[in-house]
Design a protein around this motif. Structure first.
Motif, PDB file in Angstrom:
ATOM      1  N   ASP A   1      30.635  39.787  37.392  1.00 46.71           N
ATOM      2  CA  ASP A   1      31.563  40.308  38.424  1.00 46.71           C
ATOM      3  C   ASP A   1      32.294  39.309  39.069  1.00 46.71           C
ATOM      4  O   ASP A   1      33.777  39.508  39.290  1.00 46.71           O
ATOM      5  N   PHE A   2      31.941  38.168  39.400  1.00 45.09           N
ATOM      6  CA  PHE A   2      32.749  37.232  40.310  1.00 45.09           C
ATOM      7  C   PHE A   2      33.769  36.716  39.514  1.00 45.09           C
ATOM      8  O   PHE A   2      34.894  36.697  39.890  1.00 45.09           O
ATOM      9  N   ARG A   3      33.558  36.432  38.111  1.00 43.83           N
ATOM     10  CA  ARG A   3      34.464  35.960  37.338  1.00 43.83           C
ATOM     11  C   ARG A   3      35.729  36.928  37.126  1.00 43.83           C
ATOM     12  O   ARG A   3      36.693  36.668  37.193  1.00 43.83           O
ATOM     13  N   ALA A   4      35.387  38.251  36.846  1.00 39.67           N
ATOM     14  CA  ALA A   4      36.382  39.362  36.726  1.00 39.67           C
ATOM     15  C   ALA A   4      37.007  39.344  37.987  1.00 39.67           C
ATOM     16  O   ALA A   4      38.539  39.605  38.048  1.00 39.67           O
TER      17      ALA A   4
ATOM     18  N   MET B   1      41.894  38.499  41.510  1.00 37.66           N
ATOM     19  CA  MET B   1      42.345  38.072  42.718  1.00 37.66           C
ATOM     20  C   MET B   1      43.523  36.963  42.433  1.00 37.66           C
ATOM     21  O   MET B   1      44.589  37.036  43.163  1.00 37.66           O
ATOM     22  N   ALA B   2      43.235  36.121  41.597  1.00 33.90           N
ATOM     23  CA  ALA B   2      44.192  34.792  41.303  1.00 33.90           C
ATOM     24  C   ALA B   2      45.339  35.229  40.381  1.00 33.90           C
ATOM     25  O   ALA B   2      46.186  34.259  40.109  1.00 33.90           O
ATOM     26  N   GLY B   3      45.257  36.369  39.747  1.00 33.28           N
ATOM     27  CA  GLY B   3      46.285  36.867  38.745  1.00 33.28           C
ATOM     28  C   GLY B   3      46.079  35.995  37.650  1.00 33.28           C
ATOM     29  O   GLY B   3      47.054  35.536  37.072  1.00 33.28           O
ATOM     30  N   MET B   4      44.833  35.763  37.088  1.00 30.16           N
ATOM     31  CA  MET B   4      44.668  34.893  35.812  1.00 30.16           C
ATOM     32  C   MET B   4      44.462  35.707  34.830  1.00 30.16           C
ATOM     33  O   MET B   4      44.040  37.062  34.947  1.00 30.16           O
TER      34      MET B   4
ATOM     35  N   PRO C   1      43.185  33.315  50.928  1.00 24.98           N
ATOM     36  CA  PRO C   1      44.269  33.413  49.762  1.00 24.98           C
ATOM     37  C   PRO C   1      44.367  34.937  49.692  1.00 24.98           C
ATOM     38  O   PRO C   1      43.380  35.587  49.170  1.00 24.98           O
ATOM     39  N   LEU C   2      45.743  35.502  49.675  1.00 25.23           N
ATOM     40  CA  LEU C   2      45.944  36.875  49.697  1.00 25.23           C
ATOM     41  C   LEU C   2      45.839  37.365  48.121  1.00 25.23           C
ATOM     42  O   LEU C   2      46.535  36.651  47.552  1.00 25.23           O
ATOM     43  N   VAL C   3      45.322  38.321  47.869  1.00 33.03           N
ATOM     44  CA  VAL C   3      45.390  39.069  46.436  1.00 33.03           C
ATOM     45  C   VAL C   3      46.687  39.511  46.151  1.00 33.03           C
ATOM     46  O   VAL C   3      47.495  39.970  46.667  1.00 33.03           O
ATOM     47  N   GLY C   4      47.192  38.778  44.892  1.00 39.60           N
ATOM     48  CA  GLY C   4      48.451  39.143  44.280  1.00 39.60           C
ATOM     49  C   GLY C   4      49.531  38.452  45.004  1.00 39.60           C
ATOM     50  O   GLY C   4      50.783  38.508  44.422  1.00 39.60           O
ATOM     51  N   LYS C   5      49.137  37.333  45.863  1.00 39.44           N
ATOM     52  CA  LYS C   5      50.314  36.519  46.476  1.00 39.44           C
ATOM     53  C   LYS C   5      50.274  34.901  45.529  1.00 39.44           C
ATOM     54  O   LYS C   5      49.188  34.207  46.085  1.00 39.44           O
ATOM     55  N   ALA C   6      50.922  34.929  44.408  1.00 43.08           N
ATOM     56  CA  ALA C   6      50.915  33.700  43.811  1.00 43.08           C
ATOM     57  C   ALA C   6      50.789  32.419  44.174  1.00 43.08           C
ATOM     58  O   ALA C   6      49.834  31.683  44.047  1.00 43.08           O
ATOM     59  N   GLN C   7      51.655  32.327  45.367  1.00 39.02           N
ATOM     60  CA  GLN C   7      51.845  31.065  45.951  1.00 39.02           C
ATOM     61  C   GLN C   7      50.289  30.385  46.700  1.00 39.02           C
ATOM     62  O   GLN C   7      50.021  29.411  46.872  1.00 39.02           O
TER      63      GLN C   7
ATOM     64  N   CYS D   1      39.061  40.295  53.949  1.00 47.52           N
ATOM     65  CA  CYS D   1      39.570  39.165  54.198  1.00 47.52           C
ATOM     66  C   CYS D   1      40.734  38.866  53.260  1.00 47.52           C
ATOM     67  O   CYS D   1      41.631  38.528  53.637  1.00 47.52           O
ATOM     68  N   HIS D   2      40.809  39.453  52.097  1.00 50.71           N
ATOM     69  CA  HIS D   2      41.734  38.790  51.047  1.00 50.71           C
ATOM     70  C   HIS D   2      42.609  39.763  51.007  1.00 50.71           C
ATOM     71  O   HIS D   2      43.749  39.454  50.322  1.00 50.71           O
ATOM     72  N   LEU D   3      42.787  40.894  51.764  1.00 45.36           N
ATOM     73  CA  LEU D   3      43.978  41.669  51.806  1.00 45.36           C
ATOM     74  C   LEU D   3      44.756  41.348  53.395  1.00 45.36           C
ATOM     75  O   LEU D   3      45.195  42.173  53.685  1.00 45.36           O
TER      76      LEU D   3
END
Ligand code: HEC
Length: 105
Positions: A88-91, A96-99, A45-51, A36-38
């Motif tokens: 795992d989820f936190r990592a 995904m969110a670029g945090m 929300p797409l991985v690596g897509k900041a907006q 879903c996320h790619l």
């Protein structure tokens, strides 16, 4: 199914030092979240897509984690990952969110 791998390699190059999930966590990500996320168009929300992540990140990591665990509209509870632990989820969320990596736990 090589395509997601190419996308991920590109992501690693661009995200660089932002967050570094372990190889095991990346396998969980590939098996559960990528579908879903790619993929544009499913509303995730797409991985690596900041907006895509700007307003979501503003909720804070704990709120994001709660939405992953409990589900949120099109986001299924646990993202289908019954093998994922809280760490795992936190990592994966940070990845995904670029945090930044290594904040909190
Ligand atoms: C069946 C598709 C699907 C799968 C599988 C999936 N997600 Fe999602 N995810 C979504 C959608 C759709 C949203 C957007 C929900 C909304 O806000 O409408 C979302 C939102 C999110 C959010 C943002 C939550 C927020 O508070 O805004 C995070 C973080 C997230 N997913 C993480 C994950 C992780 C980690 C996995 C794998 C363990 C995963 N997702 C697997 C579809 C999916």
């Amino acid at each position: 199914m090589l395509k997601p791998w190419f996308a991920l390699c590109a992501l690693f190059l661009t995200l660089g030092a932002i967050a570094e999930p372990s190889p095991r966590q990346m396998a969980l990500f590939n098996n559960n979240c990528v579908q879903c996320h790619l993929r544009p168009g499913v509303g995730a929300p797409l991985v690596g897509k900041a907006q895509d992540w700007q307003t979501r990140k503003a909720q804070g990591e704990d709120a994001l984690l709660r939405h992953v665990v409990e589900g949120l509209k099109g986001m299924p509870p646990l993202g289908y990952c019954s093998a994922c632990s809280e760490a795992d989820f936190r990592a994966l969320i940070r990845f995904m969110a670029g945090m930044p990596a290594g904040t909190g736990q």
